[in-house]
Design an enzyme around this catalytic site. Sequence first.
Site, PDB file in Angstrom:
ATOM      1  N   CYS A   1       0.809  -1.223   0.000  1.00 51.88           N
ATOM      2  CA  CYS A   1       0.000   0.000   0.000  1.00 51.88           C
ATOM      3  C   CYS A   1       0.844   1.275   0.000  1.00 51.88           C
ATOM      4  O   CYS A   1       1.366   1.668  -1.017  1.00 51.88           O
ATOM      5  CB  CYS A   1      -0.974  -0.027   1.177  1.00 51.88           C
ATOM      6  SG  CYS A   1      -2.378   1.092   0.979  1.00 51.88           S
TER       7      CYS A   1
ATOM      8  N   HIS B   1      -3.670  -6.000   1.707  1.00 48.21           N
ATOM      9  CA  HIS B   1      -3.482  -6.220   3.138  1.00 48.21           C
ATOM     10  C   HIS B   1      -4.068  -7.597   3.457  1.00 48.21           C
ATOM     11  O   HIS B   1      -4.296  -8.414   2.572  1.00 48.21           O
ATOM     12  CB  HIS B   1      -4.207  -5.144   3.941  1.00 48.21           C
ATOM     13  CG  HIS B   1      -3.743  -3.755   3.620  1.00 48.21           C
ATOM     14  ND1 HIS B   1      -2.537  -3.266   4.053  1.00 48.21           N
ATOM     15  CD2 HIS B   1      -4.316  -2.760   2.907  1.00 48.21           C
ATOM     16  CE1 HIS B   1      -2.392  -2.022   3.634  1.00 48.21           C
ATOM     17  NE2 HIS B   1      -3.451  -1.690   2.921  1.00 48.21           N
TER      18      HIS B   1
END
Length: 266
Positions: free
Chosen positions: A106, A204
């Site tokens: 991310c 994630h």
Amino acid sequence: MPQPQDKTKAVGDHPPLQILSLYHRDMNIYGDSGNILSVTRRAELYGFRPTVRYYDPGDAWPERIDMILGGGGQDHGQERIIDDLRERGGLLHDLADQDVPMLMICGLYQLFGHYFETSDHERLEGVGILDVHTIAQPERMIGNLVEQAEDFGRVVGYENHSGLTYLGEGARPLGMVTEDGRGNNGKDHTEGARWKKVIGTYMHGSLLPKNPAITDFLIEGAAERRYGQGTFAQMQAAMDQKSRSELERLDSLADQASRIAASRPR
């Protein structure tokens, strides 16, 4: 300069692997510690002796690095680490060129690209290891994510980002998604980016506990760079039955978690 190859190859010696958690304090807010736990546990089962070093701005840079893991963070977290990241950019480029395996999630995925343009139209210049750039948008892309990766098969994770990331010619995607509104930018069906042994992704979850093929890719890359080609296969062949059974248990749990996550709605 390339780090010298370690000659300690004996399987019974539990060869060490040095793992760096990059900006653990500011870029680890989405459960990315699970990636560290997954790497260290599987490496131990294969017979290695992994050690994790946590690096934050102001810390001394380790002399030996075999693998780097980096996580996600909010915009202000990126702003706190960006100056230090730029200072370390040359070192990181050298390590990437030397085939050190890296996984960036991310926020650090974005900053390993050329730049991230925030929602306030501030451009945070990245280190350009990955040929990508990212532009923030008002809406977030949130939800379970399933993609097909050429080298890893089905990859399952959870995306939560407002940045739209676009790949240049020097990067290839980690995987492909089938629906609009998901992945790097919601349009071209790509997700993540790869260059040499560097992986960037929005997944994630944590990612690695559900995707052991990627975990093993990182461990194999670290082991073979340090100890020579064939080391990973040698360590696998030398595993005792207890370690094999535990690895099978972890693989079964990963498969269950992956299938459950893939079946859940966005």
